[in-house]
Design a protein around this motif. Structure first.
Motif, PDB file in Angstrom:
ATOM      1  N   ASN A  27       0.849  -1.186   0.000  1.00 19.46           N
ATOM      2  CA  ASN A  27       0.000   0.000   0.000  1.00 19.46           C
ATOM      3  C   ASN A  27       0.903   1.261   0.000  1.00 19.46           C
ATOM      4  O   ASN A  27       2.096   1.155   0.282  1.00 19.46           O
ATOM      5  CB  ASN A  27      -0.842  -0.049   1.282  1.00 19.46           C
ATOM      6  N   GLU A  80      -5.913  -2.817   1.143  1.00 20.83           N
ATOM      7  CA  GLU A  80      -6.379  -1.423   1.080  1.00 20.83           C
ATOM      8  C   GLU A  80      -7.816  -1.397   0.561  1.00 20.83           C
ATOM      9  O   GLU A  80      -8.146  -2.043  -0.435  1.00 20.83           O
ATOM     10  CB  GLU A  80      -5.425  -0.625   0.184  1.00 20.83           C
ATOM     11  N   CYS A 124      -6.580   9.982  -5.664  1.00 23.78           N
ATOM     12  CA  CYS A 124      -7.077   9.097  -4.602  1.00 23.78           C
ATOM     13  C   CYS A 124      -8.311   8.409  -5.157  1.00 23.78           C
ATOM     14  O   CYS A 124      -9.314   9.075  -5.360  1.00 23.78           O
ATOM     15  CB  CYS A 124      -7.428   9.856  -3.339  1.00 23.78           C
ATOM     16  N   VAL A 155      -3.361  11.111   2.336  1.00 27.35           N
ATOM     17  CA  VAL A 155      -3.854  10.668   3.650  1.00 27.35           C
ATOM     18  C   VAL A 155      -2.737  10.035   4.480  1.00 27.35           C
ATOM     19  O   VAL A 155      -2.652  10.260   5.692  1.00 27.35           O
ATOM     20  CB  VAL A 155      -5.055   9.701   3.473  1.00 27.35           C
TER      21      VAL A 155
HETATM   22 FE1  F3S Z   1      -5.145   5.298  -2.028  1.00 28.78          FE
HETATM   23 FE2  F3S Z   1      -4.474   6.979  -0.167  1.00 28.78          FE
HETATM   24 FE3  F3S Z   1      -6.756   7.251  -1.373  1.00 28.78          FE
HETATM   25  S1  F3S Z   1      -4.204   4.796  -0.100  1.00 28.78           S
HETATM   26  S2  F3S Z   1      -7.337   5.198  -1.949  1.00 28.78           S
HETATM   27  S3  F3S Z   1      -4.760   7.444  -2.325  1.00 28.78           S
HETATM   28  S4  F3S Z   1      -6.388   7.527   0.794  1.00 28.78           S
END
Ligand code: F3S
Length: 394
Positions: free
Chosen positions: A79, A138, A291, A350
């Motif tokens: 991840n 994940e 993301c 994140v």
């Molecule tokens: Fe991936 Fe980070 Fe979003 S692990 S799904 S980019 S919160």
């Protein structure tokens, strides 16, 4: 749970201490969830990689495991880590954090794990097939693998994924079994969906309503794989949804039972209200896209939008190292950097310490990132579509 004679031998320590410990963990998990047997897995994705998430206890655990000779038996990816593993200095990641993150990567490498860190392993060389059993961690990757590919995985925790990688097996329960992949709620979509953020808003809204259930969507006439990854990621974040089906679009949709399901209708108003809920501020001091990790198509889209312009605020596009290499070759990286943005590999908004880097208000087009940034990174979120986020900054 039935164990083969060779599995019994592992439990009795005949394959060494590490295997015994890891296999015991899998057997315990199987007993809790009433698995009937162990099944081989085709690949693994291990979460718990960022130093920000696992800290010193996690680092010490991994180094200990590696020093005892732990080795994975199947293709295993990671991840996102807490930083870009190559350009961390240039991007301003703290030195001590980087030192610890690199130690974590060394421990994984020693175990034979592919030290590429991404939540889209399926775009970066770890692509399961339809109905293949895998053990991924994940939540957005789990959702994509189950729903869009039709592979089979539960949402593994860091330790259980590592155990599956080292033993090459996982207990047969939950989403590995066909009877548990049936939908329990029918979502009728009556809202137009254009941007990936629309799919993110839909996923965020539905996840909140259905919590843990398996939704069956109708009324989505078409969607790219990028949009489906946005939908699944947001639902996983807001409602722990690990599998969904979309009429005509996902591989198991024609195979599951859809009679007599509870029904929910989603209107344009629901999507608009979700945007309002998730837009907590007006002026981001950084915009972070990717993301889940951006595909090459998404990177190309950003490059096209910023070509020849100058960004007023920092812009990151998070992706895997493989996508970044391809973006480099296509000249997208250069175009984005000339505008003042960066393609940031191996990490994301994140799991990286953006709050320690001085950022307070983050612009995102991801329902998942909007869900986690306030709590994990103390950010005020500006949730909007890509045009507002990128073109609004030029
Ligand atoms: Fe991936 Fe980070 Fe979003 S692990 S799904 S980019 S919160």
């Amino acid at each position: 749970m039935y164990l083969t004679p060779s599995e019994e031998k592992i439990l009795h320590g005949e394959k060494g201490e590490v295997m015994e410990r890891m296999f015991r963990l899998l057997v315990r998990l199987g007993e809790i969830y009433e698995a009937d047997a162990m099944i081989p897995v085709g690949s693994v994705q291990v979460a718990g990689v960022s130093y920000k998430s696992i800290g010193d206890p996690g680092l010490e655990f991994l180094e200990d495991l590696a020093s005892k000779g732990a080795k994975v038996q199947v293709l295993t990816y990671l991840n996102p880590a807490g930083m870009d593993l190559e350009n961390w200095q240039e991007l301003g990641f703290p030195e001590e954090f980087a030192h610890n993150q690199l130690r974590i990567m060394d421990a994984f490498r020693a175990m034979g794990i592919v030290v590429t860190s991404t939540c889209t392993p399926y775009l970066a060389g770890n692509l399961p097939r339809f109905r293949e059993h895998i053990a991924w961690s994940e939540s957005s990757a789990v959702s994509f693998a189950n729903s869009v590919i039709g592979a089979r995985t539960n949402r593994e925790g860091g330790p259980s994924a590592l155990a599956a990688a080292i033993c090459g097996k996982t207990p047969n329960y939950g989403l590995h079994r066909w009877e548990n992949r049936q939908p329990s709620v029918h979502i009728k979509v009556e809202a137009p969906l254009e941007f990936s953020s629309d799919f993110g808003a839909l996923g965020y809204y539905v996840g909140k309503q259905v919590k843990n259930k398996i939704p069956y969507f109708s009324g989505i006439p078409s969607a790219t794989t990028d949009q489906l990854k946005a939908l699944g990621a947001a639902m996983a974040a807001s409602g722990a949804v690990a599998l969904y089906h979309v009429d005509q679009l996902t591989p198991e949709a024609d195979l599951v039972e859809t009679q007599d399901l509870e029904t929910m209708t989603i209107t344009e108003k629901d999507i608009k209200e979700t945007y309002t809920t998730l837009k907590q501020g007006e002026h981001p001091d950084i915009v972070i896209l990717g993301c889940p990790h951006a595909s090459l198509r998404e990177i190309a889209q950003v490059a096209e939008k910023v070509q020849g312009k100058t960004l007023k605020k920092p812009l990151w596009i998070c992706t895997s190292r493989m996508m970044k290499e391809a973006a480099d070759r296509m000249g997208f990286t250069k175009t984005i950097e000339q505008a003042g943005g960066h393609i940031v590999a191996d990490t994301c908004m994140v799991v990286s310490p953006i709050e320690q880097m001085g950022y307070k208000v983050t612009g995102v087009n991801s329902g998942k990132a909007a869900n986690y940034l306030p709590g994990f990174c103390k950010q005020t979120v500006v949730f909007a579509n890509i045009d507002e986020l990128v073109e609004g900054q030029t």
